[in-house]
Design a protein around this motif. Structure first.
Motif, short mmCIF file in Angstrom:
data_model
loop_
_atom_site.label_atom_id
_atom_site.label_comp_id
_atom_site.label_asym_id
_atom_site.label_seq_id
_atom_site.Cartn_x
_atom_site.Cartn_y
_atom_site.Cartn_z
N PRO A 405 -69.86 -0.21 -12.19
CA PRO A 405 -68.77 -0.17 -11.20
C PRO A 405 -67.38 -0.07 -11.81
O PRO A 405 -66.52 0.64 -11.27
N ALA A 406 -67.14 -0.76 -12.91
CA ALA A 406 -65.78 -0.83 -13.46
C ALA A 406 -65.33 0.46 -14.12
O ALA A 406 -64.14 0.66 -14.35
N THR A 407 -66.28 1.37 -14.43
CA THR A 407 -65.93 2.61 -15.14
C THR A 407 -66.47 3.86 -14.49
O THR A 407 -65.97 4.95 -14.73
N GLY A 408 -67.52 3.74 -13.69
CA GLY A 408 -68.19 4.91 -13.15
C GLY A 408 -69.21 5.51 -14.09
O GLY A 408 -69.85 6.52 -13.76
N ARG A 409 -69.40 4.90 -15.27
CA ARG A 409 -70.36 5.44 -16.25
C ARG A 409 -71.77 5.40 -15.67
O ARG A 409 -72.21 4.39 -15.15
N ILE A 410 -72.48 6.50 -15.81
CA ILE A 410 -73.85 6.59 -15.34
C ILE A 410 -74.76 6.05 -16.44
O ILE A 410 -74.82 6.60 -17.54
N LEU A 411 -75.47 4.98 -16.14
CA LEU A 411 -76.29 4.29 -17.13
C LEU A 411 -77.75 4.73 -17.10
O LEU A 411 -78.47 4.58 -18.10
N ALA A 412 -78.19 5.26 -15.97
CA ALA A 412 -79.58 5.69 -15.86
C ALA A 412 -79.73 6.69 -14.72
O ALA A 412 -79.07 6.56 -13.69
N ILE A 413 -80.57 7.70 -14.93
CA ILE A 413 -81.02 8.60 -13.88
C ILE A 413 -82.50 8.85 -14.12
O ILE A 413 -82.89 9.29 -15.20
N THR A 414 -83.30 8.58 -13.11
CA THR A 414 -84.74 8.80 -13.25
C THR A 414 -85.27 9.54 -12.03
O THR A 414 -84.67 9.47 -10.95
N LYS A 584 -64.02 -4.58 -6.40
CA LYS A 584 -62.80 -5.04 -5.72
C LYS A 584 -62.03 -3.91 -5.04
O LYS A 584 -60.80 -3.91 -4.98
N GLY A 585 -62.77 -2.91 -4.57
CA GLY A 585 -62.14 -1.81 -3.82
C GLY A 585 -61.66 -0.67 -4.68
O GLY A 585 -61.06 0.27 -4.16
N ILE A 586 -61.94 -0.70 -5.98
CA ILE A 586 -61.52 0.37 -6.89
C ILE A 586 -62.67 1.34 -7.09
O ILE A 586 -63.74 0.95 -7.57
N TYR A 587 -62.45 2.59 -6.68
CA TYR A 587 -63.47 3.63 -6.85
C TYR A 587 -63.29 4.32 -8.20
O TYR A 587 -62.19 4.75 -8.55
N CYS A 588 -64.38 4.41 -8.97
CA CYS A 588 -64.38 5.14 -10.23
C CYS A 588 -65.34 6.31 -10.11
O CYS A 588 -66.53 6.11 -9.83
N ALA A 589 -64.83 7.51 -10.30
CA ALA A 589 -65.67 8.70 -10.20
C ALA A 589 -66.79 8.63 -11.24
O ALA A 589 -66.59 8.12 -12.34
N PRO A 590 -67.98 9.13 -10.90
CA PRO A 590 -69.09 9.10 -11.85
C PRO A 590 -68.73 9.80 -13.16
O PRO A 590 -68.07 10.84 -13.17
N ALA A 610 -61.24 9.45 -12.96
CA ALA A 610 -60.19 8.48 -12.65
C ALA A 610 -60.75 7.36 -11.79
O ALA A 610 -61.75 7.51 -11.10
N CYS A 611 -60.07 6.22 -11.86
CA CYS A 611 -60.36 5.08 -10.99
C CYS A 611 -59.14 4.83 -10.11
O CYS A 611 -58.01 4.89 -10.60
N SER A 612 -59.36 4.55 -8.83
CA SER A 612 -58.23 4.32 -7.93
C SER A 612 -58.63 3.34 -6.84
O SER A 612 -59.80 3.25 -6.45
N GLN A 613 -57.63 2.61 -6.35
CA GLN A 613 -57.86 1.61 -5.29
C GLN A 613 -57.97 2.37 -3.97
O GLN A 613 -56.99 2.93 -3.46
N VAL A 614 -59.17 2.38 -3.37
CA VAL A 614 -59.37 3.13 -2.14
C VAL A 614 -59.56 2.22 -0.93
O VAL A 614 -59.42 2.67 0.21
N ILE A 615 -59.93 0.97 -1.15
CA ILE A 615 -59.92 -0.03 -0.09
C ILE A 615 -59.29 -1.30 -0.66
O ILE A 615 -59.31 -1.51 -1.87
N THR A 667 -71.60 -7.21 -10.03
CA THR A 667 -70.26 -6.76 -10.41
C THR A 667 -70.30 -5.85 -11.63
O THR A 667 -69.32 -5.18 -11.92
N LYS A 668 -71.46 -5.77 -12.31
CA LYS A 668 -71.56 -4.98 -13.54
C LYS A 668 -72.45 -3.75 -13.43
O LYS A 668 -72.37 -2.86 -14.28
N ALA A 669 -73.30 -3.69 -12.43
CA ALA A 669 -74.21 -2.55 -12.32
C ALA A 669 -74.60 -2.33 -10.86
O ALA A 669 -74.85 -3.28 -10.12
N THR A 670 -74.63 -1.05 -10.46
CA THR A 670 -75.03 -0.67 -9.11
C THR A 670 -76.22 0.27 -9.21
O THR A 670 -76.18 1.25 -9.96
N THR A 671 -77.27 -0.01 -8.43
CA THR A 671 -78.49 0.80 -8.46
C THR A 671 -78.76 1.36 -7.07
O THR A 671 -78.67 0.64 -6.07
N ALA A 672 -79.08 2.65 -7.02
CA ALA A 672 -79.48 3.29 -5.76
C ALA A 672 -80.81 3.98 -5.99
O ALA A 672 -80.99 4.70 -6.98
#
Length: 860
Positions: A405-414, A584-590, A610-615, A667-672
């Motif tokens: 979340p804090a960077t938008g870095r893609i950590l895994a794709i399967t 915290k409402g900051i969007y970071c592009a993948p 880029a990362c920006s406050q969107v909400i 707060t450190k990783a998002t999985t979909a």
């Protein structure tokens, strides 16, 4: 072997040894150039003038070299995933090449390499004359001249961009122009080659030139450079080549496509027959190899025993064909394909598509990505253990993605399918990246279902509503505000809820935990659909337009059903949206690329993200507060929680009976995770594979992926406290419905946002069915409060006030009110009603009670 750079005097030293510096031009022109030109009709003075006017400076560019994509290994070090190349080449240093290679090359190609100044005049003169006469198409060039030739060929090829419709013909012509020109063209080429050779010997040492030649030279097909040749033909390195192998490669470099030994059926044709094949023992190459071996022996580079052994050995290739492209990345192929689309689409790698292809296939880039194998490997296992590449020939697929979340870095794709670039009818293979959008892998997205409710929740909070505000979440017909005052009616019962739940009066907190469709429609009816979609736009979500065949904004399509996620969206986009809440409402592009390094080891610019406050942080914190309920016990996402102590938010989603989704985040990783049909609408509900219920696989895969991310990244922090104003209890006016019918009272209360409980009938003087009491009573109460209304049973009456009346009148009044048992108290004189005046009654006046209740009157 001399290694220092040679001065102009040193370059010409070999020539001075013949006649002296002052006579060089004369020898060159008179003894070599002039006779040749005379045949072609040119004067000697013109030849000298031609030589003087030829360009004298050649700067060798970095040769074409494969680009390599790396992941991050379990130990934190780079791990190679895939390479891309036009020319398979691995550059090596001088001491990484076996000495027998140098001996083989120099003995067969340029015995006097370390003595001459870059040009062998005797051999060159003969080549010039033969070229003019048309009796030969090759010249006896020194290694320096051959290096020049290869540099010129490479520079010519670099000008032919990948994708050129005549690519093969143009690159072949580069070689022909540099090697096979005859007549005056051949003379000018040879003179130019000589002039450049003299120049590079001033700029580089002999060892540098020899190494440059071995790194750039063609060894047939797409194999370039001695290291790639050793690996390809003999499955070894240049440092470990035997005498026979070194001699074979030295022979191949003399005419690469004729002498190559990877064509089992033959690399050349003579008299209409294929030759130099496995069947004839690669006869042409063997002749050339044996020539090299003999020259090495004559020069004293090998012993008699080595000579005999090498000649007796057959040519035995051990072809180790390099795999290029993302297929080589195997389980990581779909992430690789995502990175490839970034390289080919981002201006950081070139202004045009052709330039970006060139960068990927020729510039030798080292591309270090964000793929973390500590997270990727468990993700691959989690999906492949549960979803086969092709379940039922009805496009059943799965994809998972984890981001930071804090960077938008893609950590895994399967993905469940096997990667293959070429189209096939076999559904077990695909090149589409299901987790990404069309621009990053060719997928049109997937139906995301109720995970899209996030944007209604955000818009609800942004407009000042509280998650503890109560609404009528029962099935009803709502007037949905679409955009700009346009409305559409919507009967929520047509959509239904999970398990046919009829809905209930509740709050967004509970609606979110239960994923109640009718509750979210009730929320959306107080908002505008276009505003909800605008939130999705802000949070990085796009959708696929099947008519325009391109990725567009979600606000391009605004319909009431958007609330429940009927759009086709990339799981990566949805992961980024939920990551925004966790961040915290900051969007970071993948972001997939961390670093790019060129052949010189220099850092290059990476694609800009880029990362920006969107909400607002307050809205994000409150949304996270509501979404945590999904992952806790009793929430729809509880089965996806690894329960490892990491605070999680999340949301479930399904669409019709063919698509499911699970998104969760710390707060450190998002999985979909998406599990469902990638094409078509075949049912997956109540279907099974290997003891896994298809619609529930999403929970298991997401749980395992998130658990791996939690373990690798150290779990996550507590989410921020929700905003007090956005979790407040909302007070509203409760109307008075006493005296109304049950139906009217219910409608009045429900239209005001209250839930209604009809209690048992109570004694009242009101007519039967008329509301006699309500609890709580009219006034200020919390929104959505449940109000209990009690209708009259019609069996009660109110004791009238009979004080001051004569006893007889009082008794008559009580009976007229409906009371059937009226008696006089002892205080009343017996037998003389007119003498008795009533003082009071029991029950007292104004009391509502059953008509059968005994009423006693007292006299004064």
């Amino acid at each position: 072997m001399p290694q220092k750079n040679r001065t102009a005097k040193g370059v010409l030293g070999g020539l001075l040894g013949l006649i002296g510096l002052s006579a060089v031009a004369g020898v060159l022109v008179t003894a070599t150039v002039t006779p040749a030109l005379a045949v072609a009709g040119a004067a000697g003075s013109q030849a000298l003038d031609l030589f003087d006017k030829l360009p004298s400076y050649l700067k060798p560019d970095a040769p074409m070299e494969p680009s390599t994509i790396y992941a991050i290994g379990h130990d934190g070090n780079p791990v190679q995933m895939a390479t891309f190349f036009d020319q398979n080449r691995t550059q090596v240093e001088f001491d990484q090449i076996s000495p027998v290679v140098y001996d083989a090359i120099l003995s067969s190609e340029d015995k006097g390499y370390y003595e001459h100044g870059g040009v062998n005049l005797g051999a060159t003169a003969k080549a010039l004359i033969d070229n003019v006469r048309g009796t030969s198409s090759r010249g006896a060039s020194t290694i320096s001249q051959q290096y020049v030739k290869n540099v010129l060929v490479q520079q010519c090829e670099q000008k032919v961009l990948p994708g050129d419709e005549n690519y093969a013909d143009k690159t072949a012509q580069c070689w022909l122009d540099a090697t096979n020109a005859v007549g005056t063209d051949g003379i000018e080429r040879k003179l130019q080659e000589m002039r450049y050779a003299i120049q590079i010997e001033k700029d580089y040492s002999k060892n540098e030139i020899l190494l440059g030649y071995l790194n750039i030279a063609s060894f047939g097909g797409t194999v370039y450079g001695i290291e790639a040749a050793a690996n390809y033909y003999f499955n070894t390195s240049a440092s470990n080549l035997t005498v026979a192998q070194a001699a074979t490669l030295a022979g191949i470099v003399q005419n690469p496509n004729r002498y190559r030994i990877d064509k089992i059926g033959g690399s050349a044709t003579e008299a209409g027959n294929a030759v130099n094949s496995e069947a004839d023992g690669y006869a042409l190459t063997k002749v050339r190899r044996d020539y090299v071996i003999n020259r090495m022996h004559e020069d004293g580079k090998i012993t008699d025993a080595q000579h005999a052994e090498a000649l007796e050995s057959p040519i035995a290739p051990a072809i180790n064909a390099p795999s290029q492209g993302c297929a080589a990345a195997q389980n990581n192929a779909y992430f690789c394909q995502y990175v490839k689309t970034v390289v080919l689409g981002d201006p950081a790698f070139g202004d045009t598509y052709e330039e970006r292809v060139k960068a990927l296939q020729r510039d030798g880039l080292e591309i270090y990505t964000s793929l973390d194998l500590r997270i990727q490997d468990p993700a691959v296992a989690a999906l492949k253990d549960r979803v086969p590449p092709n379940l039922d020939n009805q496009h059943f697929g799965g994809a998972g993605v984890t981001i930071e979340p804090a960077t938008g870095r893609i950590l895994a794709i399967t993905q469940n399918t096997n990667f293959q670039e070429t189209p096939t009818e076999d559904q077990a293979y695909s090149s589409l990246v299901y987790a990404a959008d069309y621009d990053h892998g060719g997928s049109a997205g997937v139906p995301v279902g109720s995970t899209y409710k996030l944007f209604t929740l955000i818009n609800w909070l942004e407009t000042g509503h509280s998650v503890n505000e109560s609404l009528n979440g029962r099935h009803q017909t709502l007037k949905m505000n679409v955009c700009d005052g346009q409305t559409q009616p919507l009967d929520t019962s047509e959509i239904n809820n999970f398990d046919n739940n009829p809905g209930y009066y509740g709050t967004p907190m509970r609606f979110t935990k239960d994923s109640l469709n009718s509750g979210y429609f009730a929320m959306a009816s107080r908002l505008e659909v276009c505003d909800i979609n605008a939130v999705a736009d802000r949070m990085g979500v796009t959708t696929w337009d099947p008519d325009a065949q391109k990725v567009v904004k979600t606000t391009d399509f605004n319909y009431p059903y958007n609330v429940l996620g009927d759009k086709y969206i990339a799981p990566l986009d949805m992961a980024s949206a939920y990551a925004t809440v966790a961040n915290k409402g900051i969007y970071c592009a993948p972001k997939a690329i961390d670093r790019v390094v060129n052949q010189k080891g220099e850092e290059l610019p990476v694609p800009e993200t880029a990362c920006s406050q969107v909400i607002s942080p307050e809205v994000a914190a409150t949304a996270a507060y509501a979404l945590q309920g999904v992952m806790n016990s009793g929430g729809t996402g509880q089965n996806a929680n690894p329960y490892d102590g990491t605070p999680l938010l999340g949301k479930t989603g399904s669409h019709e009976t063919y698509a499911t989704m699970m998104i969760e985040s710390s707060t450190k990783a998002t999985t979909a995770v998406y599990i469902g049909r990638t094409e078509g609408f075949a049912n997956i509900w109540n279907e099974w594979y290997n003891d896994n219920e298809l619609q529930s696989i999403r929970y298991d895969v997401a749980r395992d992926m998130q658990a791996a991310a939690n373990a690798a990244l150290g779990g996550g922090d507590e989410f921020p406290r929700p905003d007090d104003n956005l979790i407040r209890r909302v007070l509203v006016d409760l109307p008075n419905v006493v005296g109304q019918t049950v139906g009217d009272a219910t409608a009045t209360l429900e239209s005001a946002g209250f839930s209604v409980n009809v209690g048992p009938e109570v004694d009242s003087d009101a007519a039967k069915g008329i509301i006699a009491t309500q609890d709580p009573g009219a006034g200020q109460v919390s929104s959505g409060t449940t109000v209990t209304i009690s209708p009259s049973n019609g069996q009660a009456a109110t004791v009238p006030d009979v004080s001051g009346k004569p006893l007889a009148d009082a008794v008559e009044a009580l009976k007229a009110a409906g009371f059937t048992s009226v008696t006089a108290h002892a205080s009343c004189s017996a037998g003389d009603d007119d003498a008795n005046t009533v003082k009071s009654s029991s029950p007292a006046a104004g009391t509502a009670t059953k008509k059968s209740t005994a009423v006693t009157v007292k006299c004064s």
